[in-house]
Each structure stands twice: as structure tokens, then as C-alpha cells.
Design a protein around this motif. Structure first.
Motif: not given
Length: 309
Positions: A1-3, A43, A69, A74, A77, A101-104, A133
Motif C-alpha cells: 500500500m502507499s505509505f 497501522g 501481512v 493492505g 500499513p 511484504g512489510a510497508d516500512a 522501504l
């Protein structure tokens, strides 16, 4: 997803449910993740201190991330803790988090040996460059024996290395000075407090959100606190903070004559989650000492007083 930049809101540091044999309980983890998102969490932070990252094997950490995840799907975050002693080991955990698949990512300063600020800065830059990331610094000197210098954090934010900071330093003065520094605003650095007991004060000073271990037990309370603060209703925010401060006493349920504060706090979080039906087993990782029946009764009393049971 967009962080989101900056990341704002309530980001619980998710506990890691374990089976009686000490393996990751993936079914309970999925249930807990769903509960936290349903409660309004903005989050999720996996594999932090509350997630017992230091006690888990590399394979168990991968299981936690892959399961979480997938369960999040999604919706919010996912921040992955990549907490390790040295840069090469952190880079290994970062690669695992990226594959999962982590976002950050969330990293501390290296902590096998005390590091010079220049070494700490180089560490974060190498991790950010290798992983690609958004990277959060985790300031927790009680665990890693290094307080992240404010100037270093601001410099790393300015050059794009750091997207955010989780402040668990306990140094409220240093946090306040960081929050009001114009360079922090210019860089867009997200600042999240890790102190469950002073969230209202941190938000009033300009913090973007909170990473509360107690949020595993009462996520809705922290979402209410954050929502009130964002609306400028500081009376409601203070009232919610006072209620949560009273509930936080459950972390002292363990008998200090037979266990340390970490065993007591994590044992209480897990016992509370078990009593609330969120996880199947309250086991903590070895060598932490489990709560006994009297300790569990104290946790239950706190939940009852808070009207969670």
C-alpha cells in the motif's frame, strides 16, 4: 500500500501469540490483527519489544511477518521491526521483511557494543539504502544502551534516510525539543511516542501518534484519545488518558520477588488478551517467567475495573 507521510495515529506494537510449546500461534495472531484493525488502529508494528522480537528465532520472525501481512491485506500499513545487534544482521532481517511484504521498517541503533553517533548514522543510512522501504528509528536506550542524538535524527530525516521516529527514550524534554524544531516539520518526520502514560501531552506538543503496548489490550481507548486530541477536545483526551493510566497498572501484576518487570508487563498484556478472547494462550517466550494464578487474578480485576470484561 502507499505509505502515508507522515504516518499518524495509533500504531499498536503487536504482541506475538505463542502456543504452550513456544511456537508462533498464527491463528491467534490473525484474530488479534483483525481485532486491532477493527478497533480503528491506523497501522501495526510487528516484532517490537511488545512483540518479543529479541526472544524469537529468525524463522519465527518470518512467520510473524508473513502471517500478519497476509491478515492485514493492505488495510493499514505494516511496520516490521528489524531489531538486531549489528548492521549485517539488521540487513538480513530487513531483507526478510521486504520479502514478507512489510510497508516500512523499524530499527534501533546497533547494540552489541556502544556506537559512536557517526556509526549510528552510517548504520541507518546503510539500512535505508539496502532495503528501499521507509525507515523508522526506534529510540529505546533502556534496551540498546544508546540514546539517539536529536541532531542525528534531524539530519537523517533531512536527507531522506528516516521517515519517522518511535520515541521510547523516556526523555520527555528531548522529545519536546525535537517536536518543536522547525527542521522536523520541514523534513516531514513522523514522531510517534512509545509512552502509554503521556500520550495526551505528547499529542498536545505536536507528536503524530502513539505506539502503545497497552493498545493490544484496549486499542479503542487509544483511538478515542487520539481522535479527541485531533479534534482539540483536550478535556476528553485527558479523561481517556487518565483511564488508560489506571489500566496500565496491570503491567505490575507480576510479583517482583520472583520476576522482572519485562516478564510482568508482557505477561500481563498476553494474559489480558487471553482473558478477552483475543489469543488462545498467554505464554511468553523463555526465559521470561509466566504469571501465576494470583497474578492473573490481578489482571482480571484491572480489566473488570476498566469495563473491558
Amino acid at each position: 500500500m502507499s505509505f502515508p507521510a507522515p504516518l499518524r495515529g495509533v500504531v499498536p506494537p503487536v504482541i506475538t501469540p505463542l502456543t504452550p510449546a513456544g511456537e508462533v500461534d498464527t491463528a491467534s495472531l490473525r484474530r488479534l490483527v483483525g481485532h486491532l484493525i477493527g478497533a480503528g488502529a491506523h497501522g501495526l508494528f510487528l516484532l517490537g519489544s511488545s512483540g518479543e522480537a529479541a526472544y524469537l528465532t529468525d524463522a519465527q520472525r518470518r512467520t510473524v511477518l508473513e502471517t500478519a501481512v497476509d491478515a492485514v491485506a493492505g488495510r493499514v500499513p505494516v511496520l516490521a521491526g528489524i531489531i538486531e545487534t549489528t548492521t549485517p544482521r539488521v540487513l538480513d532481517r530487513a531483507a526478510d521483511a521486504v520479502r514478507a511484504g512489510a510497508d516500512a521498517l523499524v530499527a534501533t541503533a546497533p547494540f552489541y557494543a556502544r556506537t559512536h553517533p557517526a556509526e549510528t548514522v552510517a548504520h541507518f543510512r546503510r539500512v535505508r539504502a539496502a532495503a528501499g522501504l521507509p525507515l523508522f528509528a526506534y529510540d529505546i536506550p533502556a534496551a540498546v544502551h544508546t540514546k539517539l542524538p536529536r541532531e542525528a535524527v534531524l539530519g537523517l530525516a533531512a536527507d531522506g534516510t528516516l521517515a519517522g521516529l518511535k520515541d521510547s527514550s523516556g526523555d520527555e524534554g528531548s522529545l519536546r525539543r525535537l517536536l518543536v524544531d522547525p527542521r522536523r516539520t520541514t523534513s516531514g518526520l513522523s514522531v510517534l511516542t512509545g509512552s502509554e502514560l503521556t500520550v495526551d501531552a505528547a499529542l498536545l506538543a505536536g507528536a503524530d501518534g502513539v505506539v502503545p503496548g497497552l493498545g493490544n489490550v484496549d486499542p479503542r481507548g487509544y483511538v478515542r484519545l487520539y481522535t479527541a486530541a485531533r479534534a482539540g477536545d483536550w478535556t476528553a483526551a485527558r479523561a481517556e488518558q487518565d483511564r488508560l493510566a489506571a489500566l496500565f497498572a496491570l503491567t505490575e501484576a507480576g510479583d517482583p520477588a520472583r520476576m522482572g518487570p519485562n516478564s510482568s508487563a508482557l505477561g500481563a498484556f498476553k494474559t489480558a488478551a487471553h482473558l478477552l478472547g483475543l489469543i488462545d494462550c498467554p505464554a511468553t517466550a523463555a526465559p521470561q517467567i509466566p504469571l501465576d494464578e494470583q497474578d492473573v487474578a490481578r489482571v482480571r480485576a484491572h480489566l473488570t475495573q476498566a469495563r473491558l470484561l
